[in-house]
Scaffold this motif. Structure first.
Motif, short mmCIF file in Angstrom:
data_model
loop_
_atom_site.label_atom_id
_atom_site.label_comp_id
_atom_site.label_asym_id
_atom_site.label_seq_id
_atom_site.Cartn_x
_atom_site.Cartn_y
_atom_site.Cartn_z
N ARG A 1 74.41 43.69 -3.28
CA ARG A 1 75.01 44.10 -4.56
C ARG A 1 75.75 42.91 -5.15
NH1 ARG A 1 76.74 48.95 -1.19
NH2 ARG A 1 74.99 50.32 -1.51
N PRO A 2 75.75 42.77 -6.48
CA PRO A 2 76.54 41.70 -7.09
C PRO A 2 78.02 41.89 -6.77
CG PRO A 2 75.04 42.68 -8.69
CD PRO A 2 75.00 43.54 -7.47
N SER A 3 78.71 40.81 -6.52
CA SER A 3 80.13 40.86 -6.20
C SER A 3 80.95 40.70 -7.47
CB SER A 3 80.49 39.74 -5.23
OG SER A 3 81.88 39.70 -4.99
N GLU A 4 82.16 41.20 -7.43
CA GLU A 4 83.09 41.05 -8.56
C GLU A 4 83.73 39.67 -8.58
OE1 GLU A 4 85.87 44.22 -8.35
OE2 GLU A 4 84.36 45.77 -8.70
N GLU A 5 83.43 38.84 -7.60
CA GLU A 5 84.01 37.50 -7.49
C GLU A 5 83.48 36.53 -8.54
OE1 GLU A 5 86.51 36.46 -5.49
OE2 GLU A 5 86.69 38.59 -5.01
N GLY A 6 82.43 36.88 -9.24
CA GLY A 6 81.93 36.00 -10.29
C GLY A 6 80.45 35.72 -10.18
N HIS A 7 80.01 34.78 -11.01
CA HIS A 7 78.59 34.44 -11.11
C HIS A 7 78.05 33.90 -9.79
CE1 HIS A 7 74.89 33.29 -13.04
NE2 HIS A 7 75.00 32.08 -12.51
N GLY A 8 76.94 34.45 -9.31
CA GLY A 8 76.29 33.97 -8.11
C GLY A 8 76.84 34.54 -6.82
N ALA A 9 77.83 35.44 -6.90
CA ALA A 9 78.43 36.02 -5.70
C ALA A 9 77.76 37.36 -5.40
CB ALA A 9 79.93 36.21 -5.89
N TRP A 10 77.47 37.57 -4.13
CA TRP A 10 76.78 38.78 -3.67
C TRP A 10 77.48 39.35 -2.45
CZ3 TRP A 10 72.72 40.84 -6.33
CH2 TRP A 10 72.18 40.03 -7.33
N GLU A 11 77.32 40.67 -2.24
CA GLU A 11 77.87 41.35 -1.08
C GLU A 11 76.75 42.07 -0.36
OE1 GLU A 11 80.77 43.99 -2.68
OE2 GLU A 11 82.13 42.36 -3.23
N CYS A 12 76.75 41.99 0.97
CA CYS A 12 75.77 42.70 1.79
C CYS A 12 76.45 43.93 2.37
CB CYS A 12 75.25 41.81 2.91
SG CYS A 12 74.12 42.67 4.02
N ALA A 13 75.93 45.11 2.05
CA ALA A 13 76.51 46.36 2.54
C ALA A 13 76.20 46.57 4.02
CB ALA A 13 76.00 47.53 1.72
N SER A 14 75.18 45.90 4.54
CA SER A 14 74.79 46.08 5.93
C SER A 14 75.72 45.34 6.90
CB SER A 14 73.35 45.62 6.13
OG SER A 14 72.96 45.79 7.46
N CYS A 15 75.96 44.06 6.67
CA CYS A 15 76.79 43.27 7.58
C CYS A 15 78.20 43.03 7.04
CB CYS A 15 76.12 41.95 7.93
SG CYS A 15 75.99 40.77 6.57
N ASN A 16 78.47 43.55 5.84
CA ASN A 16 79.80 43.46 5.22
C ASN A 16 80.24 42.02 4.97
OD1 ASN A 16 81.91 44.92 4.11
ND2 ASN A 16 83.19 44.64 5.91
N ARG A 17 79.29 41.15 4.63
CA ARG A 17 79.61 39.76 4.30
C ARG A 17 79.43 39.52 2.81
NH1 ARG A 17 76.64 38.21 9.46
NH2 ARG A 17 78.27 37.39 10.79
N ALA A 18 80.18 38.57 2.29
CA ALA A 18 80.04 38.14 0.91
C ALA A 18 79.61 36.68 0.91
CB ALA A 18 81.35 38.31 0.15
N PHE A 19 78.76 36.31 -0.04
CA PHE A 19 78.29 34.93 -0.12
C PHE A 19 78.02 34.58 -1.57
CE2 PHE A 19 74.72 37.72 0.66
CZ PHE A 19 73.76 37.30 -0.23
N ARG A 20 77.92 33.29 -1.84
CA ARG A 20 77.67 32.80 -3.19
C ARG A 20 76.44 31.91 -3.18
NH1 ARG A 20 81.03 32.71 -7.33
NH2 ARG A 20 82.82 33.03 -5.97
N LEU A 21 75.59 32.07 -4.17
CA LEU A 21 74.40 31.24 -4.35
C LEU A 21 74.59 30.38 -5.58
CD1 LEU A 21 71.62 33.91 -3.78
CD2 LEU A 21 72.55 32.30 -2.13
N SER A 22 74.17 29.13 -5.49
CA SER A 22 74.25 28.26 -6.66
C SER A 22 73.10 27.25 -6.62
CB SER A 22 75.58 27.52 -6.70
OG SER A 22 75.72 26.67 -5.60
N PHE A 23 72.71 26.82 -7.79
CA PHE A 23 71.66 25.81 -7.95
C PHE A 23 72.33 24.45 -8.02
CE2 PHE A 23 68.96 23.31 -10.88
CZ PHE A 23 67.84 23.22 -10.09
N LEU A 24 71.96 23.55 -7.14
CA LEU A 24 72.59 22.23 -7.09
C LEU A 24 71.96 21.23 -8.04
CD1 LEU A 24 73.13 21.88 -3.24
CD2 LEU A 24 74.75 22.64 -4.99
#
Length: 60
Positions: A19-42
Motif C-alpha cells: 500500500r502507498p505510505s503516507e510518508e510521501g512520494h515513493g514510500a510503500w508499506e507491506c501489510a505482510s511483514c509490516n515493513r516500510a520502504f522507499r523506492l526512487s529512480f537514481l
C-alpha cells in the motif's frame, strides 16, 4: 505523462500486499511483514548497458 509504476512485490518478504505510505512520494508499506520502504529512480548510467562479447552478446 503517465503515472509512476508501482512495485509488485515487497523487497523484504516477496508478498504482494503493498500500500502507498503516507510518508510521501515513493514510500510503500507491506501489510505482510509490516515493513516500510522507499523506492526512487537514481538516473541513467552514462555508459548504458554493455555485454561481454565473449558471452555471445553484442555491445549496446
Amino acid at each position: 505523462m503517465s503515472e509512476r509504476a508501482a512495485p509488485f512485490y515487497c523487497p523484504y518478504c516477496g508478498d504482494e500486499d503493498l500500500r502507498p505510505s503516507e510518508e510521501g512520494h515513493g514510500a510503500w508499506e507491506c501489510a505482510s511483514c509490516n515493513r516500510a520502504f522507499r523506492l526512487s529512480f537514481l538516473g541513467l548510467l552514462a555508459r548504458g548497458l554493455q555485454r561481454n562479447r565473449d558471452e555471445g552478446g553484442t555491445t549496446a
